[in-house]
Design a protein around this motif. Structure first.
Motif, PDB file in Angstrom:
ATOM      1  N   ASN A   3     -19.387  46.323 -18.921  1.00 54.49           N
ATOM      2  CA  ASN A   3     -20.658  45.667 -19.210  1.00 54.49           C
ATOM      3  C   ASN A   3     -20.506  44.184 -19.511  1.00 54.49           C
ATOM      4  O   ASN A   3     -21.448  43.413 -19.364  1.00 54.49           O
ATOM      5  CB  ASN A   3     -21.364  46.353 -20.379  1.00 54.49           C
ATOM      6  CG  ASN A   3     -21.956  47.691 -19.967  1.00 54.49           C
ATOM      7  OD1 ASN A   3     -22.118  47.944 -18.787  1.00 54.49           O
ATOM      8  ND2 ASN A   3     -22.276  48.524 -20.947  1.00 54.49           N
ATOM      9  N   ARG A  55     -22.373  46.338 -14.392  1.00 52.60           N
ATOM     10  CA  ARG A  55     -22.852  47.093 -15.550  1.00 52.60           C
ATOM     11  C   ARG A  55     -22.516  48.563 -15.331  1.00 52.60           C
ATOM     12  O   ARG A  55     -22.304  49.010 -14.200  1.00 52.60           O
ATOM     13  CB  ARG A  55     -24.372  46.938 -15.727  1.00 52.60           C
ATOM     14  CG  ARG A  55     -24.842  45.530 -16.084  1.00 52.60           C
ATOM     15  CD  ARG A  55     -24.350  45.087 -17.438  1.00 52.60           C
ATOM     16  NE  ARG A  55     -24.902  45.878 -18.525  1.00 52.60           N
ATOM     17  CZ  ARG A  55     -25.926  45.508 -19.279  1.00 52.60           C
ATOM     18  NH1 ARG A  55     -26.537  44.353 -19.064  1.00 52.60           N
ATOM     19  NH2 ARG A  55     -26.352  46.286 -20.254  1.00 52.60           N
ATOM     20  N   ILE A  60     -30.118  46.345 -13.857  1.00 49.52           N
ATOM     21  CA  ILE A  60     -31.054  45.419 -14.485  1.00 49.52           C
ATOM     22  C   ILE A  60     -31.246  44.234 -13.545  1.00 49.52           C
ATOM     23  O   ILE A  60     -30.264  43.625 -13.099  1.00 49.52           O
ATOM     24  CB  ILE A  60     -30.541  44.923 -15.849  1.00 49.52           C
ATOM     25  CG1 ILE A  60     -30.285  46.100 -16.785  1.00 49.52           C
ATOM     26  CG2 ILE A  60     -31.529  43.935 -16.468  1.00 49.52           C
ATOM     27  CD1 ILE A  60     -29.637  45.692 -18.100  1.00 49.52           C
ATOM     28  N   CYS A  72     -35.430  47.749 -15.000  1.00 48.68           N
ATOM     29  CA  CYS A  72     -34.363  48.499 -15.659  1.00 48.68           C
ATOM     30  C   CYS A  72     -34.437  49.935 -15.148  1.00 48.68           C
ATOM     31  O   CYS A  72     -35.409  50.644 -15.436  1.00 48.68           O
ATOM     32  CB  CYS A  72     -34.512  48.467 -17.175  1.00 48.68           C
ATOM     33  SG  CYS A  72     -34.372  46.830 -17.907  1.00 48.68           S
ATOM     34  N   GLU A 110     -26.125  43.922 -12.881  1.00 51.75           N
ATOM     35  CA  GLU A 110     -27.213  43.109 -13.412  1.00 51.75           C
ATOM     36  C   GLU A 110     -27.353  41.879 -12.531  1.00 51.75           C
ATOM     37  O   GLU A 110     -26.368  41.214 -12.208  1.00 51.75           O
ATOM     38  CB  GLU A 110     -26.918  42.700 -14.858  1.00 51.75           C
ATOM     39  CG  GLU A 110     -28.046  41.900 -15.499  1.00 51.75           C
ATOM     40  CD  GLU A 110     -27.813  41.640 -16.977  1.00 51.75           C
ATOM     41  OE1 GLU A 110     -28.627  40.912 -17.584  1.00 51.75           O
ATOM     42  OE2 GLU A 110     -26.816  42.158 -17.530  1.00 51.75           O
ATOM     43  N   LYS A 112     -29.577  38.329 -12.290  1.00 48.51           N
ATOM     44  CA  LYS A 112     -30.479  37.414 -12.977  1.00 48.51           C
ATOM     45  C   LYS A 112     -30.794  36.257 -12.049  1.00 48.51           C
ATOM     46  O   LYS A 112     -29.932  35.435 -11.745  1.00 48.51           O
ATOM     47  CB  LYS A 112     -29.844  36.898 -14.271  1.00 48.51           C
ATOM     48  CG  LYS A 112     -30.782  36.007 -15.078  1.00 48.51           C
ATOM     49  CD  LYS A 112     -30.167  35.584 -16.401  1.00 48.51           C
ATOM     50  CE  LYS A 112     -31.142  34.739 -17.205  1.00 48.51           C
ATOM     51  NZ  LYS A 112     -30.553  34.303 -18.493  1.00 48.51           N
TER      52      LYS A 112
END
Length: 350
Positions: A3, A55, A60, A72, A110, A112
């Motif tokens: 993570n 992750r 995410i 999520c 994840e 972003k």
């Protein structure tokens, strides 16, 4: 545990179709296509900037838009497929992740999105860029061994799970700012990079209009597969043999660096599209804003030619200017006189 793995920076551009719009899906319908589909496309300067990391047990995805709730979800194929089939904000992401999970074990990730300067719903394949970004994130984080062609295929299959009716051209954004010559022959796709013989100075103009790409694709597909009528015959001719002639000539002009000839072919391609393809969907392809720009007399001495972008309509236009100075002048005219924002794209020999 993974993570807390380090972030990896990624960028995926949009896609500009220089020639051959709609030839990807037309060339794939072999029982109606007299010739394969051909197009020339290239990545734009604008795109999606994101950071990605591993992750465990969760996916995410965060948007750069403050009013959008993050996605999520567990790395569950059935859940992702269900989400993809909706018309929601995260459908493209979910569709591509579903396709990745069909062949690879991804425990989670994840994503972003830090910034996106690629206009939405303007014919520059923002949805394909999202799908390629997801495929590339999985590939880079988990060393899947995929090449650009593999990423394209995953992105295409992922987008087809959504309500979008995309063709196979859009995902060429995976190749970045490299001009490519694409051949669509039934289910076969051939990709050839084009060595440029000179510099080409484009303006990409946001027409500040509205267009419904789903309606355009639906109406054109219906007419293309119609066995009778002048419109059906015209669209098959335009997307078949006439398109082949234009795109082959354009490839040679790009290789030789003949900017003027490329501009002339842009004008010819737009005339063919307007006369033979647009009648299949006049509500979307009448494009008064596009034609007003292309016929605007103060630009005449500054550009070699212009045409629509992507599925066409009043989304975006492309102008090939006569040089860098002429591009600055044309940009000022378009923005100040017509109130339309412009993006610059320069293609140069590698």
């Amino acid at each position: 545990m993974i993570n807390n793995s380090e972030w990896l920076n990624l960028f995926v551009p949009g896609r500009l179709c220089l020639f051959g719009e709609h030839s990807d899906w037309a060339g794939s319908i072999s029982r109606f296509a007299a010739t394969p589909g051909y197009c020339i496309a290239v990545g734009t300067n604008q795109g999606i900037y994101a950071r990605v990391r591993k992750r465990d047990g969760i996916i995410i995805v965060r948007s750069h838009l403050l009013n959008v709730e993050p996605l999520c979800i567990s790395p569950d194929s059935a859940e992702l497929l269900s989400l993809a089939q909706t018309d929601g904000f995260w459908s493209y992401v979910a569709g591509t992740l579903h396709e990745v999970l069909q062949g690879y074990q991804i425990p989670g990730l994840e994503i972003k999105c830090d910034r996106m300067n690629l206009p939405l719903k303007k014919g520059l394949s923002s949805s394909a860029a999202v799908c390629v970004l997801v495929a590339r994130a999985c590939n880079e984080l988990y060393n899947l061994g995929l090449d650009k062609r593999d990423e394209m295929e995953l992105a295409y299959r992922g987008e087809t799970l959504t309500p979008s009716r995309c063709g196979r051209m859009d995902q060429i954004c995976a190749y970045g700012q490299v001009p490519t010559f694409l051949t669509f022959d039934g289910e076969d796709l051939a990709i050839e990079t084009i060595p440029l013989g000179g510099a080409f100075y484009y303006l990409i103009v946001d027409l500040h209009g509205n267009k419904d790409t789903v309606t355009i694709l639906r109406d054109l597909n219906n007419q293309f597969t119609n066995t009778e009528g002048a419109i059906a015959a015209g669209i098959r001719r335009a997307l078949g043999p006439l398109n082949q002639q234009i795109v082959y000539q354009a490839r040679e002009a790009l290789i030789s660096g003949d900017v003027r000839r490329v501009g002339e072919l842009m004008v010819e391609a737009q005339e063919i599209f307007s006369s033979l393809v647009a009648p299949a969907c006049p509500s979307q392809l009448g494009a008064p804003k596009l034609h007003h720009l292309l016929e605007y007399s103060p630009l005449e001495e500054l550009i070699w030619g212009g045409k629509g972008v992507g599925s066409q309509g009043d989304g975006t236009a492309q102008l090939l200017t006569r040089g860098p100075e002429e591009r600055l002048l044309a940009k000022a005219i378009v923005e100040n006189d017509l109130g339309l924002p412009c993006l610059s794209l320069t293609l140069k020999p590698s």
